[in-house]
Enzyme design. Structure first.
Site, PDB file in Angstrom:
ATOM      1  N   CYS A 119      40.391  49.338  60.020  1.00 31.14           N
ATOM      2  CA  CYS A 119      39.932  50.607  59.443  1.00 31.14           C
ATOM      3  C   CYS A 119      38.773  51.216  60.228  1.00 31.14           C
ATOM      4  O   CYS A 119      38.424  52.374  60.010  1.00 31.14           O
ATOM      5  CB  CYS A 119      39.538  50.415  57.990  1.00 31.14           C
ATOM      6  SG  CYS A 119      40.926  49.870  56.992  1.00 31.14           S
ATOM      7  N   HIS A 261      35.041  56.147  55.886  1.00 35.24           N
ATOM      8  CA  HIS A 261      36.378  55.572  55.745  1.00 35.24           C
ATOM      9  C   HIS A 261      36.737  55.570  54.262  1.00 35.24           C
ATOM     10  O   HIS A 261      35.955  55.130  53.417  1.00 35.24           O
ATOM     11  CB  HIS A 261      36.385  54.150  56.310  1.00 35.24           C
ATOM     12  CG  HIS A 261      37.602  53.381  55.941  1.00 35.24           C
ATOM     13  ND1 HIS A 261      38.878  53.876  56.114  1.00 35.24           N
ATOM     14  CD2 HIS A 261      37.755  52.150  55.376  1.00 35.24           C
ATOM     15  CE1 HIS A 261      39.753  52.992  55.687  1.00 35.24           C
ATOM     16  NE2 HIS A 261      39.105  51.936  55.227  1.00 35.24           N
ATOM     17  N   ASN A 291      44.032  54.322  50.952  1.00 35.11           N
ATOM     18  CA  ASN A 291      43.427  53.854  52.210  1.00 35.11           C
ATOM     19  C   ASN A 291      44.508  53.842  53.293  1.00 35.11           C
ATOM     20  O   ASN A 291      45.402  53.005  53.270  1.00 35.11           O
ATOM     21  CB  ASN A 291      42.854  52.448  51.980  1.00 35.11           C
ATOM     22  CG  ASN A 291      42.238  51.853  53.225  1.00 35.11           C
ATOM     23  OD1 ASN A 291      42.414  52.371  54.328  1.00 35.11           O
ATOM     24  ND2 ASN A 291      41.522  50.763  53.062  1.00 35.11           N
TER      25      ASN A 291
HETATM   26  N1  ACO Z   1      45.805  46.558  38.104  1.00 41.75           N
HETATM   27  C1  ACO Z   1      45.314  45.969  37.008  1.00 41.75           C
HETATM   28  N2  ACO Z   1      44.470  44.917  37.049  1.00 41.75           N
HETATM   29  C2  ACO Z   1      44.115  44.471  38.273  1.00 41.75           C
HETATM   30  C3  ACO Z   1      44.592  45.045  39.465  1.00 41.75           C
HETATM   31  C4  ACO Z   1      45.481  46.123  39.338  1.00 41.75           C
HETATM   32  N3  ACO Z   1      46.007  46.753  40.418  1.00 41.75           N
HETATM   33  N4  ACO Z   1      44.063  44.382  40.512  1.00 41.75           N
HETATM   34  C5  ACO Z   1      43.273  43.440  40.015  1.00 41.75           C
HETATM   35  N5  ACO Z   1      43.310  43.478  38.645  1.00 41.75           N
HETATM   36  C6  ACO Z   1      42.604  42.620  37.706  1.00 41.75           C
HETATM   37  C7  ACO Z   1      42.270  41.275  38.312  1.00 41.75           C
HETATM   38  O1  ACO Z   1      43.363  40.372  38.153  1.00 41.75           O
HETATM   39  C8  ACO Z   1      41.079  40.872  37.472  1.00 41.75           C
HETATM   40  O2  ACO Z   1      41.524  40.377  36.237  1.00 41.75           O
HETATM   41  P1  ACO Z   1      40.914  39.000  35.631  1.00 41.75           P
HETATM   42  O3  ACO Z   1      39.453  39.330  35.425  1.00 41.75           O
HETATM   43  O4  ACO Z   1      41.687  38.821  34.389  1.00 41.75           O
HETATM   44  O5  ACO Z   1      41.141  38.004  36.699  1.00 41.75           O
HETATM   45  C9  ACO Z   1      40.367  42.199  37.204  1.00 41.75           C
HETATM   46  O6  ACO Z   1      41.352  43.225  37.410  1.00 41.75           O
HETATM   47  C10 ACO Z   1      39.208  42.450  38.134  1.00 41.75           C
HETATM   48  O7  ACO Z   1      39.640  42.209  39.473  1.00 41.75           O
HETATM   49  P2  ACO Z   1      38.642  42.338  40.685  1.00 41.75           P
HETATM   50  O8  ACO Z   1      39.336  41.923  41.931  1.00 41.75           O
HETATM   51  O9  ACO Z   1      37.374  41.618  40.311  1.00 41.75           O
HETATM   52  O10 ACO Z   1      38.402  43.906  40.684  1.00 41.75           O
HETATM   53  P3  ACO Z   1      37.302  44.739  41.442  1.00 41.75           P
HETATM   54  O11 ACO Z   1      36.499  45.492  40.469  1.00 41.75           O
HETATM   55  O12 ACO Z   1      36.592  43.918  42.478  1.00 41.75           O
HETATM   56  O13 ACO Z   1      38.196  45.805  42.224  1.00 41.75           O
HETATM   57  C11 ACO Z   1      39.098  46.247  44.410  1.00 41.75           C
HETATM   58  C12 ACO Z   1      39.134  45.345  43.178  1.00 41.75           C
HETATM   59  C13 ACO Z   1      39.491  47.647  43.974  1.00 41.75           C
HETATM   60  C14 ACO Z   1      40.097  45.728  45.424  1.00 41.75           C
HETATM   61  C15 ACO Z   1      37.667  46.272  44.982  1.00 41.75           C
HETATM   62  O14 ACO Z   1      37.175  44.958  45.112  1.00 41.75           O
HETATM   63  C16 ACO Z   1      37.603  46.939  46.327  1.00 41.75           C
HETATM   64  O15 ACO Z   1      37.848  48.126  46.457  1.00 41.75           O
HETATM   65  N6  ACO Z   1      37.217  46.213  47.366  1.00 41.75           N
HETATM   66  C17 ACO Z   1      37.146  46.766  48.717  1.00 41.75           C
HETATM   67  C18 ACO Z   1      38.499  46.733  49.322  1.00 41.75           C
HETATM   68  C19 ACO Z   1      38.566  47.509  50.602  1.00 41.75           C
HETATM   69  O16 ACO Z   1      37.845  48.432  50.801  1.00 41.75           O
HETATM   70  N7  ACO Z   1      39.488  47.071  51.451  1.00 41.75           N
HETATM   71  C20 ACO Z   1      39.862  47.776  52.620  1.00 41.75           C
HETATM   72  C21 ACO Z   1      38.975  47.567  53.790  1.00 41.75           C
HETATM   73  S1  ACO Z   1      39.587  48.493  55.092  1.00 41.75           S
HETATM   74  C22 ACO Z   1      40.645  47.639  56.167  1.00 41.75           C
HETATM   75  O17 ACO Z   1      40.214  47.184  57.208  1.00 41.75           O
HETATM   76  C23 ACO Z   1      42.121  47.500  55.793  1.00 41.75           C
END
Ligand code: ACO
Length: 338
Positions: A119, A261, A291
């Site tokens: 990214c 980004h 993304n």
């Molecule tokens: N729908 C419903 N529930 C979900 C989903 C979904 N799509 N995904 C996860 N959950 C649940 C999980 O299972 C968890 O449930 P549990 O507590 O019962 O286990 C709960 O939601 C919370 O999950 P988290 O992973 O803790 O959620 P978080 O608030 O951290 O959000 C996210 C996750 C959106 C992925 C966030 O961490 C994020 O945006 N991180 C950055 C990711 C990013 O930017 N990546 C790209 C980098 S760029 C590149 O180089 C490709």
């Protein structure tokens, strides 16, 4: 260490373009495939829908269209292009997809190659191209960010599949004797944290001849520790941007646009609040594309230039971050039309 672009030759941003696939998949549709829903995705990420390359489309075609739109905006003869860099982690050809784009554009005098930095790829490619221009060895470059992460997503993993989409964006940059458009930049890597986000090869070996095996060419789906990537982004992006602003003695209030980004709206909001940048100056189109990896920055730039939010002379603070881990920032002026 912050590098700057104070060379004899300056760089001017004179064109941009983008292209996206036709097929739109919204959050409710994803809810038919995995246990998720629109409310969860929108509130945690800001994403409402994403675009997915379909059977009659290709990443190279999108990248070609994005580049062509940038070249048209710049009003260049394609024969005057010296360099084409395609930032991508998802090439159609592992030997490189940029030469095919060069041929599609009929840019017969350009050298073309791929660059991979996930990214952060667009920013890394932009800085790479700027070095050729600043050295005086080349005059005109097209920098493309294009990715098709949807072909590497595990569509049954709700933690990752909701985040990604496909797209392409490009900029046209050229040397100038006037004010340097690229004020400064910095790029960083930390491979020790690379395990947070991978698109890694599978470790399958097949029999070759008696007593020898060969590795099968194959990759595993995207694996991501979302929370770790989130923490990395909200920590490192303000640091790298803050250091750049300090070096060039630019106050955050002088920034016209924050162009990050597009990974997660919460990351955009967190970075903006660190600099007290109001939401009207924070560019975001996550809602429609998710993304798109290396494409997000030029895709967003092109949208905001064409709808005349970004005006000639505007100062843009830009940062990309992602797998590697890798991250970077650049301060530049938009010199193109509109
Ligand atoms: N729908 C419903 N529930 C979900 C989903 C979904 N799509 N995904 C996860 N959950 C649940 C999980 O299972 C968890 O449930 P549990 O507590 O019962 O286990 C709960 O939601 C919370 O999950 P988290 O992973 O803790 O959620 P978080 O608030 O951290 O959000 C996210 C996750 C959106 C992925 C966030 O961490 C994020 O945006 N991180 C950055 C990711 C990013 O930017 N990546 C790209 C980098 S760029 C590149 O180089 C490709």
């Amino acid at each position: 260490m912050i590098r700057n672009s104070q060379c004899e030759t300056g760089i001017s941003f004179v064109g941009c373009g983008s292209a996206t696939p036709k097929k739109i998949i919204n959050n409710n549709q994803l809810g038919q495939r995995v246990d998720t829903n629109d409310e969860w995705i929108q509130s945690r990420t800001g994403i409402g829908e994403r675009r997915v390359i379909g059977e009659n489309e290709s990443l190279i075609d999108l990248a070609t269209d994005a580049a062509l739109n940038a070249v048209k905006m710049a009003n260049w003869d394609v024969k005057t292009i010296d360099l084409i860099i395609l930032a991508t982690s998802t090439p159609e050809d592992l030997f490189g997809s940029a030469p095919k784009i060069q041929s599609n554009l009929k840019a017969s005098n350009a050298v073309a190659f791929d660059l991979t930095a996930a990214c952060s790829g667009f920013l890394f490619a932009l800085v790479t191209a700027s070095q050729y221009l600043a050295s005086g060895s080349m005059k005109r470059a097209v920098v493309i960010g294009a990715d098709q992460l949807t072909k590497w997503v595990d569509w049954d993993d709700r933690k990752t599949c909701v985040l990604f989409g496909d797209g392409a964006g490009a900029v046209a940059i050229e040397t100038t004797d006037n004010q340097d458009g690229l004020i400064g930049y910095d790029l960083k890597s930390d491979g020790s944290k690379g395990g947070c986000l991978n698109l890694f090869q599978s470790n399958i070996f097949l029999d070759l001849v008696q007593g020898a095996k060969h590795q099968k060419g194959e990759y595993l789906p995207i694996k991501m520790e979302g929370k770790e990537v989130y923490k990395f982004a909200v920590k490192e992006v303000p640091i790298i941007l803050g250091e750049l602003l300090d070096k060039y003695q630019i106050k955050p209030e002088s920034i016209d646009w924050l162009l990050l980004h597009q990974a997660n709206q919460r990351i955009l909001d967190a970075v903006a609040s660190r600099f007290s940048i109001p939401s009207e100056k924070v560019l975001s189109n996550l809602k429609h594309y998710g993304n798109t990896s290396a494409a997000t920055i030029p895709l967003m730039l092109d949208e905001a230039v064409r709808d005349q939010r970004i005006k000639p002379g505007d100062l843009i603070a830009c940062s990309g971050f992602g797998a590697g881990l890798s991250w970077g920032a650049a301060l530049f002026f938009w010199h193109g039309p509109y």
